[in-house]
Design a protein around this motif. Structure first.
Motif, PDB file in Angstrom:
ATOM      1  N   ALA A  74       1.618  -3.510  -6.764  1.00 36.64           N
ATOM      2  CA  ALA A  74       0.664  -4.451  -7.351  1.00 36.64           C
ATOM      3  C   ALA A  74       1.239  -5.869  -7.372  1.00 36.64           C
ATOM      4  CB  ALA A  74       0.281  -4.006  -8.762  1.00 36.64           C
ATOM      5  N   LEU A  75       2.528  -5.996  -7.642  1.00 33.34           N
ATOM      6  CA  LEU A  75       3.177  -7.308  -7.643  1.00 33.34           C
ATOM      7  C   LEU A  75       3.117  -7.947  -6.248  1.00 33.34           C
ATOM      8  CD1 LEU A  75       4.922  -9.505  -9.013  1.00 33.34           C
ATOM      9  CD2 LEU A  75       6.915  -8.162  -8.331  1.00 33.34           C
ATOM     10  N   ILE A  76       3.374  -7.155  -5.228  1.00 31.51           N
ATOM     11  CA  ILE A  76       3.317  -7.673  -3.858  1.00 31.51           C
ATOM     12  C   ILE A  76       1.902  -8.151  -3.530  1.00 31.51           C
ATOM     13  CG2 ILE A  76       3.555  -7.072  -1.417  1.00 31.51           C
ATOM     14  CD1 ILE A  76       5.760  -5.049  -2.346  1.00 31.51           C
ATOM     15  N   ILE A  77       0.909  -7.347  -3.873  1.00 38.72           N
ATOM     16  CA  ILE A  77      -0.482  -7.739  -3.621  1.00 38.72           C
ATOM     17  C   ILE A  77      -0.831  -8.991  -4.426  1.00 38.72           C
ATOM     18  CG2 ILE A  77      -2.898  -7.058  -3.949  1.00 38.72           C
ATOM     19  CD1 ILE A  77      -1.967  -4.182  -3.208  1.00 38.72           C
ATOM     20  N   GLY A  78      -0.379  -9.039  -5.669  1.00 39.12           N
ATOM     21  CA  GLY A  78      -0.610 -10.222  -6.489  1.00 39.12           C
ATOM     22  C   GLY A  78       0.025 -11.470  -5.886  1.00 39.12           C
ATOM     23  N   THR A  79       1.197 -11.321  -5.334  1.00 37.12           N
ATOM     24  CA  THR A  79       1.876 -12.443  -4.693  1.00 37.12           C
ATOM     25  C   THR A  79       1.068 -12.956  -3.509  1.00 37.12           C
ATOM     26  OG1 THR A  79       4.057 -11.653  -5.393  1.00 37.12           O
ATOM     27  CG2 THR A  79       4.002 -13.169  -3.529  1.00 37.12           C
ATOM     28  N   VAL A  80       0.554 -12.025  -2.707  1.00 41.45           N
ATOM     29  CA  VAL A  80      -0.262 -12.417  -1.550  1.00 41.45           C
ATOM     30  C   VAL A  80      -1.533 -13.133  -1.990  1.00 41.45           C
ATOM     31  CG1 VAL A  80      -1.620 -11.534   0.397  1.00 41.45           C
ATOM     32  CG2 VAL A  80       0.673 -10.634  -0.019  1.00 41.45           C
ATOM     33  N   LEU A  81      -2.160 -12.640  -3.047  1.00 35.20           N
ATOM     34  CA  LEU A  81      -3.447 -13.180  -3.476  1.00 35.20           C
ATOM     35  C   LEU A  81      -3.347 -14.433  -4.350  1.00 35.20           C
ATOM     36  CD1 LEU A  81      -5.341  -9.865  -4.327  1.00 35.20           C
ATOM     37  CD2 LEU A  81      -5.555 -11.273  -2.260  1.00 35.20           C
ATOM     38  N   LEU A  82      -2.293 -14.542  -5.151  1.00 39.00           N
ATOM     39  CA  LEU A  82      -2.250 -15.592  -6.164  1.00 39.00           C
ATOM     40  C   LEU A  82      -1.335 -16.764  -5.845  1.00 39.00           C
ATOM     41  CD1 LEU A  82      -2.212 -13.283  -9.317  1.00 39.00           C
ATOM     42  CD2 LEU A  82      -4.172 -14.455  -8.290  1.00 39.00           C
ATOM     43  N   LEU A  83      -0.377 -16.566  -4.972  1.00 42.43           N
ATOM     44  CA  LEU A  83       0.550 -17.644  -4.647  1.00 42.43           C
ATOM     45  C   LEU A  83       0.293 -18.155  -3.235  1.00 42.43           C
ATOM     46  CD1 LEU A  83       3.904 -16.244  -6.108  1.00 42.43           C
ATOM     47  CD2 LEU A  83       2.292 -17.818  -7.181  1.00 42.43           C
ATOM     48  N   THR A  84       0.725 -19.375  -2.979  1.00 41.89           N
ATOM     49  CA  THR A  84       0.596 -19.955  -1.647  1.00 41.89           C
ATOM     50  C   THR A  84       1.873 -20.711  -1.296  1.00 41.89           C
ATOM     51  OG1 THR A  84      -0.380 -21.991  -2.512  1.00 41.89           O
ATOM     52  CG2 THR A  84      -1.921 -20.253  -1.844  1.00 41.89           C
ATOM     53  N   GLY A  85       1.977 -21.039  -0.035  1.00 45.26           N
ATOM     54  CA  GLY A  85       3.063 -21.905   0.417  1.00 45.26           C
ATOM     55  C   GLY A  85       4.441 -21.338   0.191  1.00 45.26           C
TER      56      GLY A  85
ATOM     57  N   ILE B 265       0.838  -1.202   0.000  1.00 45.19           N
ATOM     58  CA  ILE B 265       0.000   0.000   0.000  1.00 45.19           C
ATOM     59  C   ILE B 265       0.872   1.251   0.000  1.00 45.19           C
ATOM     60  CG2 ILE B 265      -1.650   1.324   1.389  1.00 45.19           C
ATOM     61  CD1 ILE B 265      -2.845  -1.453   2.194  1.00 45.19           C
ATOM     62  N   GLU B 266       1.965   1.201   0.757  1.00 44.44           N
ATOM     63  CA  GLU B 266       2.891   2.337   0.787  1.00 44.44           C
ATOM     64  C   GLU B 266       3.483   2.583  -0.603  1.00 44.44           C
ATOM     65  OE1 GLU B 266       6.383   3.909   3.689  1.00 44.44           O
ATOM     66  OE2 GLU B 266       6.566   1.833   3.021  1.00 44.44           O
ATOM     67  N   ALA B 267       3.859   1.521  -1.304  1.00 40.09           N
ATOM     68  CA  ALA B 267       4.419   1.661  -2.658  1.00 40.09           C
ATOM     69  C   ALA B 267       3.396   2.298  -3.602  1.00 40.09           C
ATOM     70  CB  ALA B 267       4.861   0.300  -3.189  1.00 40.09           C
ATOM     71  N   ILE B 268       2.150   1.901  -3.480  1.00 40.93           N
ATOM     72  CA  ILE B 268       1.099   2.489  -4.310  1.00 40.93           C
ATOM     73  C   ILE B 268       0.875   3.950  -3.918  1.00 40.93           C
ATOM     74  CG2 ILE B 268      -1.368   2.369  -4.857  1.00 40.93           C
ATOM     75  CD1 ILE B 268      -1.000  -0.751  -4.631  1.00 40.93           C
ATOM     76  N   GLY B 269       0.954   4.243  -2.632  1.00 44.53           N
ATOM     77  CA  GLY B 269       0.842   5.634  -2.177  1.00 44.53           C
ATOM     78  C   GLY B 269       1.972   6.495  -2.717  1.00 44.53           C
TER      79      GLY B 269
ATOM     80  N   GLN C 198       6.177 -20.980  -2.534  1.00 48.64           N
ATOM     81  CA  GLN C 198       6.324 -20.043  -3.652  1.00 48.64           C
ATOM     82  C   GLN C 198       6.013 -18.621  -3.192  1.00 48.64           C
ATOM     83  OE1 GLN C 198       3.542 -21.778  -6.398  1.00 48.64           O
ATOM     84  NE2 GLN C 198       5.151 -22.898  -7.490  1.00 48.64           N
ATOM     85  N   GLN C 199       4.934 -18.468  -2.429  1.00 53.15           N
ATOM     86  CA  GLN C 199       4.574 -17.156  -1.911  1.00 53.15           C
ATOM     87  C   GLN C 199       5.657 -16.631  -0.987  1.00 53.15           C
ATOM     88  OE1 GLN C 199       1.663 -16.584   1.289  1.00 53.15           O
ATOM     89  NE2 GLN C 199       0.466 -15.365  -0.182  1.00 53.15           N
ATOM     90  N   LEU C 200       6.147 -17.476  -0.119  1.00 60.28           N
ATOM     91  CA  LEU C 200       7.158 -17.056   0.844  1.00 60.28           C
ATOM     92  C   LEU C 200       8.439 -16.590   0.154  1.00 60.28           C
ATOM     93  CD1 LEU C 200       7.582 -16.800   3.886  1.00 60.28           C
ATOM     94  CD2 LEU C 200       8.453 -19.146   3.880  1.00 60.28           C
ATOM     95  N   VAL C 201       8.895 -17.340  -0.830  1.00 60.78           N
ATOM     96  CA  VAL C 201      10.109 -16.960  -1.569  1.00 60.78           C
ATOM     97  C   VAL C 201       9.909 -15.628  -2.276  1.00 60.78           C
ATOM     98  CG1 VAL C 201      11.568 -17.568  -3.547  1.00 60.78           C
ATOM     99  CG2 VAL C 201      11.015 -19.291  -1.834  1.00 60.78           C
ATOM    100  N   MET C 202       8.782 -15.483  -2.943  1.00 64.01           N
ATOM    101  CA  MET C 202       8.523 -14.233  -3.663  1.00 64.01           C
ATOM    102  C   MET C 202       8.431 -13.045  -2.707  1.00 64.01           C
ATOM    103  SD  MET C 202       8.607 -14.451  -6.898  1.00 64.01           S
ATOM    104  CE  MET C 202       7.864 -12.886  -7.285  1.00 64.01           C
ATOM    105  N   LEU C 203       7.715 -13.202  -1.608  1.00 62.22           N
ATOM    106  CA  LEU C 203       7.581 -12.088  -0.664  1.00 62.22           C
ATOM    107  C   LEU C 203       8.917 -11.717  -0.045  1.00 62.22           C
ATOM    108  CD1 LEU C 203       4.193 -12.939   1.086  1.00 62.22           C
ATOM    109  CD2 LEU C 203       4.654 -11.134  -0.592  1.00 62.22           C
ATOM    110  N   ARG C 204       9.746 -12.703   0.250  1.00 65.15           N
ATOM    111  CA  ARG C 204      11.089 -12.397   0.778  1.00 65.15           C
ATOM    112  C   ARG C 204      11.897 -11.599  -0.242  1.00 65.15           C
ATOM    113  NH1 ARG C 204      12.500 -18.347   3.307  1.00 65.15           N
ATOM    114  NH2 ARG C 204      11.343 -18.104   5.260  1.00 65.15           N
ATOM    115  N   LEU C 205      11.860 -12.036  -1.492  1.00 65.98           N
ATOM    116  CA  LEU C 205      12.579 -11.304  -2.542  1.00 65.98           C
ATOM    117  C   LEU C 205      12.041  -9.887  -2.697  1.00 65.98           C
ATOM    118  CD1 LEU C 205      13.061 -13.963  -5.354  1.00 65.98           C
ATOM    119  CD2 LEU C 205      14.860 -12.737  -4.130  1.00 65.98           C
ATOM    120  N   GLU C 206      10.732  -9.756  -2.714  1.00 58.91           N
ATOM    121  CA  GLU C 206      10.124  -8.434  -2.890  1.00 58.91           C
ATOM    122  C   GLU C 206      10.475  -7.502  -1.734  1.00 58.91           C
ATOM    123  OE1 GLU C 206       6.489 -10.438  -5.423  1.00 58.91           O
ATOM    124  OE2 GLU C 206       6.085  -9.725  -3.394  1.00 58.91           O
ATOM    125  N   MET C 207      10.463  -8.000  -0.504  1.00 59.51           N
ATOM    126  CA  MET C 207      10.827  -7.163   0.644  1.00 59.51           C
ATOM    127  C   MET C 207      12.302  -6.799   0.586  1.00 59.51           C
ATOM    128  SD  MET C 207       8.014  -6.561   2.150  1.00 59.51           S
ATOM    129  CE  MET C 207       7.195  -6.765   0.561  1.00 59.51           C
TER     130      MET C 207
END
Length: 118
Positions: A61-72, A12-16, A74-83
């Motif tokens: 949007a990518l971060i939100i997409g990761t939260v909504l579309l990925l699980t387990g 949300i901060e990135a979108i802001g 895969q989601q954890l790896v992507m969120l770590r990379l994004e952060m």
């Protein structure tokens, strides 16, 4: 759960930030990025801010997409990379633009990253 909440906050901060960079007034942009308002009003600078804004918005949007579309895992790896990417961008921004970026953008990302590892 707290990690996910922080991740969503970072998105949300990135979108802001995108909204500020693309649609904010020159005064708001100058204050946020510790720049002279006359500089921010230059057409080339407005274009550069808007360009930077679209990257921030798409990343949110990518971060939100990761939260909504990925699980387990895969989601954890992507969120770590994004952060990690947000943190690296915040470090660079604090060294080259405004020092407060490391606190405003980097601190939520590093806290989320730490929570995603535990």
């Amino acid at each position: 759960m707290i990690g996910t909440i922080l991740v969503i906050f970072v998105a949300i901060e990135a979108i802001g930030i995108m909204i500020l960079e693309m649609f904010g007034s020159s005064g708001q942009q100058a204050k946020a990025f510790e720049l002279e308002e006359a500089f921010v009003k230059l057409p080339g600078v407005k274009t550069l801010l808007a360009n930077q804004g679209i990257y921030n918005g798409l990343f949110g949007a990518l971060i939100i997409g990761t939260v909504l579309l990925l699980t387990g895992s895969q989601q954890l790896v992507m969120l770590r990379l994004e952060m990690l990417f947000v943190l690296l961008a915040a470090v660079y921004g604090s060294l080259t633009a405004a020092r407060k970026i490391i606190i405003m953008q980097g601190l939520p990302a590093v806290l989320a990253l730490l929570l995603l590892f535990f």
